[in-house]
Design an enzyme around this catalytic site. Structure first.
Site, short mmCIF file in Angstrom:
data_model
loop_
_atom_site.label_atom_id
_atom_site.label_comp_id
_atom_site.label_asym_id
_atom_site.label_seq_id
_atom_site.Cartn_x
_atom_site.Cartn_y
_atom_site.Cartn_z
N SER A 77 31.02 38.80 44.09
CA SER A 77 30.89 40.05 43.33
C SER A 77 32.01 41.00 43.73
O SER A 77 32.30 41.16 44.92
CB SER A 77 29.53 40.70 43.61
OG SER A 77 29.50 42.03 43.18
N LYS A 78 32.62 41.62 42.73
CA LYS A 78 33.66 42.61 43.00
C LYS A 78 33.07 43.78 43.80
O LYS A 78 33.73 44.35 44.66
CB LYS A 78 34.23 43.11 41.68
CG LYS A 78 35.42 44.06 41.83
CD LYS A 78 36.66 43.35 42.29
CE LYS A 78 37.88 44.25 42.18
NZ LYS A 78 39.09 43.62 42.71
N ARG A 79 31.80 44.10 43.55
CA ARG A 79 31.15 45.20 44.25
C ARG A 79 31.11 44.95 45.75
O ARG A 79 31.06 45.88 46.55
CB ARG A 79 29.74 45.43 43.72
CG ARG A 79 29.67 46.00 42.33
CD ARG A 79 28.26 46.45 42.00
NE ARG A 79 27.31 45.37 42.07
CZ ARG A 79 27.06 44.53 41.07
NH1 ARG A 79 27.73 44.64 39.94
NH2 ARG A 79 26.16 43.57 41.20
N ASP A 133 43.55 39.93 42.54
CA ASP A 133 43.54 40.20 43.99
C ASP A 133 44.15 39.05 44.77
O ASP A 133 44.93 39.26 45.71
CB ASP A 133 42.10 40.43 44.49
CG ASP A 133 41.47 41.69 43.94
OD1 ASP A 133 42.22 42.63 43.63
OD2 ASP A 133 40.23 41.73 43.82
N TYR A 157 38.64 43.22 35.50
CA TYR A 157 39.40 42.14 36.13
C TYR A 157 38.85 40.77 35.75
O TYR A 157 37.74 40.65 35.23
CB TYR A 157 39.36 42.32 37.64
CG TYR A 157 37.97 42.17 38.20
CD1 TYR A 157 37.55 40.95 38.75
CD2 TYR A 157 37.05 43.22 38.18
CE1 TYR A 157 36.26 40.79 39.23
CE2 TYR A 157 35.77 43.06 38.67
CZ TYR A 157 35.38 41.85 39.19
OH TYR A 157 34.11 41.68 39.67
#
Length: 490
Positions: free
Chosen positions: A261-263, A271, A29
């Protein structure tokens, strides 16, 4: 070493103009920090009447994600960040995908070895150690091999990497447009790997070679690369190349301590769009994450940003991503859209809950435009147009309009035949019918309109009032719902 090929490569380089590049890795992404880098890079080029280049850095084959290049193209197109050169449009210094430039890097690494600014390392090291630079050059015997010894081992087929030869003494100073001059002792720098055993370059080597060969004048990247900048400088100097302007941007943070962070569930550009934010609002907000314009204005179109964007406005301090501030920007953009533009954007969200083809989505959108912050709010706001929800007759009781179940029953009994007699079903006639009825009953307008709205919508909170809701529902559906309300009250 024959320099003919290198001289030809130099002749290809465009000069005399601002040239910037956005060089993402296709690893998934587009996170907010990446989008900001792309935007700043684009704005520097456009503000300087220069060229904006897209380059795909795919040398880290282990992290590639299928379809990620398409995500990059799609995001850039949606954000109106049109590139002048790139894999899909070509240009004078292609190819624009790093793996397609693979033959270049080995030649430039050999040139550095020839000039004494790099050396072959035959030591057995893991890929992870090579990537992190966890290597003590003082204990590396390969650094001290003679050229003859190194050539012989390579000719014999012994595998090796090529490492940068960092000077053992002295210091290196580099200039950043945001952070100024920074000096580091060479003793603190590692002999980083330039070419891996598989013949692919490391990121740190490939981007220097490519930036030079593409004539890049301004390199925009995250401040995490500040520690690598002195090694980049030494590479440029080793080749005898002009050093571009460095623009290191501080990180975008989730809070005071943590990077986005995507995490950790922080949103990517995709998104944010899925969550109902407008691309233009996202771009405007992202531009202000670490950059301050002169003056008080904060709402900018992309064209306005091209005019006013100055590198001097970029901050050294990390920027904190505030979703509530983004909501404010989004609401402002929605309110400033033309009714037609908003209707086009809102229609897919309206149709998520309003399936009835008889309901005009543009008419519904007109009720929503001044009452919507993000597009995901729309389906729940307007679902009653599709089907009358179950509701409690307690909704007919409203202190401000002095309505209760008894008065509401009287109003609906009186208004139904008035509506049935209407020949024209529009705002003017619907409103006049209710105002006249209130006047006949000696009551305020609200005492008639409240029960009509509740019976028509089945909700206490709606976009638009009784008049607009009845008009959009149409005469037959309005009367059907008012009769249901009357039955409930009976």
């Amino acid at each position: 070493m024959d320099m003919t090929w290198f001289e030809e490569m130099e002749r290809r380089i465009p000069r005399g103009e601002v040239r910037t590049r956005f060089a993402p890795s296709p690893t998934g992404y587009m996170h907010v920090g990446n989008l900001r880098t792309a935007l700043y890079t684009y704005l520097i080029a456009r503000h300087g009447n220069g060229k904006f280049i897209l380059r795909i850095e795919d040398t880290d084959q282990g992290r590639l994600v299928e379809g990620a290049v398409d995500v990059i193209y799609k995001t850039m197109a949606e954000c109106h960040l049109e590139h002048d050169e790139g894999p899909d449009v070509g240009g004078p210094v292609g190819p624009y995908v790093q793996t397609e430039r693979r033959p270049f890097y080995g030649k430039y690494a050999d040139l550095l070895v020839e000039r004494g600014h790099a050396y072959r390392c035959f030591c057995e090291k893991t890929e992870s150690e090579e990537d992190t630079g966890d290597f003590d050059r003082a204990a590396n015997p390969c650094r001290f091999l003679t050229k003859e010894e190194s050539d012989a081992r390579a000719a014999a087929g012994e595998p090796y990497v090529i490492r940068q030869r960092i000077p053992e003494t002295g210091s290196t100073t580099f200039h950043d447009e945001i952070f100024g001059d920074i000096t580091v002792d060479n003793s603190t720098l590692d002999d980083q790997v330039l070419m891996k055993r598989d013949g692919l370059p490391t990121y740190n080597f490939a981007n220097v070679v490519d930036d030079h060969l593409m004539g890049i004048t301004h390199v925009v990247r995250g401040s995490e690369y500040l520690s690598s900048a002195p090694k980049y400088n030494l590479l440029y100097e080793g080749f005898g190349w002009e050093i571009p302007k460095y623009v290191h941007c501080s990180p975008v943070m989730r809070d005071q301590q943590n990077k986005m962070s995507k995490r950790h569930g922080d949103p990517s550009y995709e998104d944010l769009i899925a969550e109902g934010f407008l691309t233009d609002a996202v771009l405007n907000y992202v531009a202000l994450l670490g950059w301050s314009p002169r003056g008080e204005q904060e709402i900018f179109s992309l064209d306005e940003l091209k005019e006013v964007f100055e590198m001097s406005g970029i901050s050294k301090s990390p920027a904190i991503f505030d979703i509530e501030k983004l909501r404010y920007f989004n609401a402002t953009y929605i309110r400033n859209m033309s009714p037609e533009a908003f209707a086009a954007v809102a229609e897919p969200w309206i149709r998520k809950s309003v399936k009835n083809p008889a309901i005009d989505p543009a008419a519904v959108a007109a009720l929503l435009q001044q009452r919507t912050e993000i597009l995901t709010e729309i389906p729940e706001k307007v679902d009653f147009f599709d089907a009358l929800p179950e509701y409690d007759i307690e909704l007919f009781t409203h202190k401000k309009s002095k309505s209760d179940a008894v008065s509401s029953q009287e109003v609906l009994t009186a208004v139904i035949p008035v509506f049935e007699a209407l020949e024209a079903w529009d705002d003017e006639h619907i409103l006049a019918a209710m105002v006249n009825l209130a006047e006949q009953r000696g009551e305020k307008n609200a005492k008639v309109m409240w029960p009509v709205r509740i019976a028509a919508a089945g909700k206490a909170v709606t976009p638009g009032g009784a008049v607009e809701i009845c008009r959009i529902l149409g005469k037959d559906e309005t009367l059907r719902r008012l009769k249901i309300g009357l039955e409930k009250l009976g």
